[in-house]
Scaffold this active site. Structure first.
Site, short mmCIF file in Angstrom:
data_model
loop_
_atom_site.label_atom_id
_atom_site.label_comp_id
_atom_site.label_asym_id
_atom_site.label_seq_id
_atom_site.Cartn_x
_atom_site.Cartn_y
_atom_site.Cartn_z
N ASP A 149 -5.64 2.80 -3.82
CA ASP A 149 -6.92 2.87 -3.11
C ASP A 149 -7.10 4.24 -2.46
O ASP A 149 -8.22 4.69 -2.28
CB ASP A 149 -7.13 1.71 -2.11
CG ASP A 149 -6.04 1.58 -1.07
OD1 ASP A 149 -5.00 2.29 -1.17
OD2 ASP A 149 -6.22 0.78 -0.14
N ASP B 98 -1.70 6.40 -3.81
CA ASP B 98 -0.65 5.61 -3.18
C ASP B 98 -0.32 4.43 -4.11
O ASP B 98 -0.84 4.35 -5.23
CB ASP B 98 -1.05 5.20 -1.75
CG ASP B 98 -2.13 4.13 -1.70
OD1 ASP B 98 -2.86 3.98 -2.69
OD2 ASP B 98 -2.24 3.45 -0.67
N ASP C 120 -0.99 1.29 -4.33
CA ASP C 120 -2.02 0.36 -4.82
C ASP C 120 -3.31 1.09 -5.19
O ASP C 120 -4.34 0.47 -5.45
CB ASP C 120 -2.28 -0.78 -3.83
CG ASP C 120 -2.87 -0.32 -2.51
OD1 ASP C 120 -2.62 0.84 -2.11
OD2 ASP C 120 -3.58 -1.12 -1.86
N SER D 277 0.82 -1.21 0.00
CA SER D 277 0.00 0.00 0.00
C SER D 277 0.86 1.27 0.00
O SER D 277 1.62 1.47 -0.94
CB SER D 277 -0.94 -0.05 1.20
OG SER D 277 -1.97 0.88 1.05
MG MG Z 1 -3.23 1.74 -0.29
#
Ligand code: MG
Length: 458
Positions: free
Chosen positions: A244, A240, A242, A98
């Site tokens: 999300d 970020d 990933d 993440s």
């Molecule tokens: Mg993330």
């Protein structure tokens, strides 16, 4: 601290020490054991240079337990979640750490709906891993692996299904996007092009070599702020690794603060739909004010994305998310999704004809401060008991003890809770006035230090 961090949101550790190929394969086996022989598991990863090694180890564990792996390649967490649900898989895994720096990698585990595991399932997975007794399949029952490259296209379609691409495209916005060379690099420009934007993509190569630390907070986004000013863009977006989480920079190149991502997206949604919203206990009061002026209610769930989603399902919420740049629209996917946030903010700009700074100015402003202090196991309950005693009797006090303690007072709120992943206590306060915030934090900090001192003297 070089140890494997295991929490309800998954596993994280430094590559080459805490997160070894053995650990990754064991977690593949543990999740494969939970899913069972013949199950299907979707598998995505972010762009980290360690991604192929961790991903291959994870896949090996799944296959050895007889689980059929659907390899998505490099995909975002929301994209992987969307595919888990739309392919009717039995579970999903994302190899990502993440917003952690490049030295880290990790694994997120997803339910068939795409949501992160419940606390009960995360506990079961952990015990399976610790026990090390995996349901390995015999030679006749090994899993198979297939490839699916539809994630980005399906994700863009799903987001375009909940916004009005033509209305945004008419404006021909110039937008700067910082994907931190992470998983958002490919899919996000696809969405922005569908929305008719001219895209200036900084850190847009999916190399996993992060040009700045991937957490989308002010100190990491100075390059994005400069680019917005230089290119005269209407907005800057930061994801970020990933994709999300989403942070926003206004047309003047000013970072507006992570809390505003959810607030602006909520303000947009409430123009079109009415219903309950959900967020966690540590999120700004801005969303409450917006909801109240639309005649809607906000539910406060314990910290953790899966808790917010659980509250959304239980109460039939139309929208939700978390203050750290996490926007959740269950019509697209039941996880935080930066693409949803981007689409909503752009349509909000298009519909109102206002500048981003003007939309920000329309949201009631607060001062929020956060602090943390070391807290041994067991002391947190004593701290919350002390804070409850001190604050419960205040005029207009409303208490929520779903996770630590949050006390809402007419002048502001304060929340104290133990971290799920580290032996620390977090204190967060928010009010219209900075001196009120400081006073609330100081008061709870003093209670906490007293309670922690008593514990260590025993
Ligand atoms: Mg993330």
């Amino acid at each position: 601290m070089d140890r494997l961090m295991i929490s309800v949101s998954g596993v994280r550790g430094t590559v080459g020490s805490a997160l070894t190929p053995r650990v990754a394969a064991e977690f593949g086996c543990a999740f494969g054991t939970m899913l069972g022989t013949g199950a299907a598991c979707v598998l995505g990863r972010d762009t980290r240079t360690s991604g192929p090694a961790v991903r291959n180890a994870v896949a090996g564990g799944l296959l050895a337990c007889g689980v059929n792996v659907v390899d998505l390649g490099v995909t975002t967490t929301p994209g992987t979640a969307l595919m888990t649900r739309s392919l009717s898989a039995d579970g999903g895994m994302v190899v990502t750490a993440s917003h952690n720096p490049a030295a880290y990698n990790g694994i997120k585990f997803l339910q068939p709906t795409g949501t992160g595991l419940t606390a009960a399932d995360a506990g079961r997975l952990r015990r399976l891993w610790e026990g090390g007794e995996f349901a390995l399949a015999g030679a006749g029952d090994q899993g198979t692996e297939s490839r699916n490259d539809e994630t980005h296209a399906r994700h863009v379609e799903a987001v375009c299904g909940v916004c009005d691409p033509a209305a945004v495209a008419k404006r021909g916005f110039t937008v700067v996007l910082d994907s931190v060379n992470g998983a958002g690099c490919a899919v996000t420009p696809m969405l922005l092009e569908r929305l008719g934007c001219k895209v200036v993509h900084v850190n847009g190569e999916p190399t996993g070599r992060f040009a700045h630390p991937p957490e989308p907070v002010a100190e990491n986004l100075t390059g994005l702020c400069d680019a917005v000013r230089e290119r005269k863009a209407v907005v800057g977006f930061a994801q970020d690794a990933d994709a999300d989480r989403l942070a926003i920079v206004d047309e003047a190149g000013r970072f507006i603060g992570e809390e505003y991502t959810l607030a602006l997206a909520a303000a947009f949604v409430l123009r079109h739909r009415k219903g309950k919203l959900a967020t966690n206990l540590a999120t700004s009061r801005m969303i409450d004010d917006l909801a109240a002026s639309a005649g809607c209610e906000v539910l406060r769930a314990p910290t953790g994305e899966a808790n917010v989603v659980e509250a959304m399902r239980r109460e039939g919420c139309i929208f939700g998310g978390e203050g750290g740049g996490g926007v959740i629209d269950p019509q697209v996917v039941e996880v935080r999704d930066s693409l949803v946030g981007i689409a909503y903010v752009l349509q909000y700009l298009a519909e109102t004809g206002k500048r981003l700074s003007e939309l920000v100015a329309e949201v009631p402003a607060y001062v929020m401060r956060k602090t943390k202090l070391p807290c041994p196991a067991g002391a947190a309950d004593r701290v919350t008991a002390g804070a409850r005693k001190a604050l419960a009797g205040r005029p207009g006090a409303k208490l929520n003890d779903a996770d630590g303690l949050r006390v809402d007072l007419p002048e502001g709120w304060v929340c104290v809770r133990a971290s799920n992943t580290e032996p620390i206590l977090r204190i967060i306060a928010e009010a219209g006035d900075g001196t009120v915030v400081d006073a609330l934090i100081a008061e709870v900090r003093e209670i906490a230090e007293g309670a922690i001192g008593e514990c260590s003297n025993e």
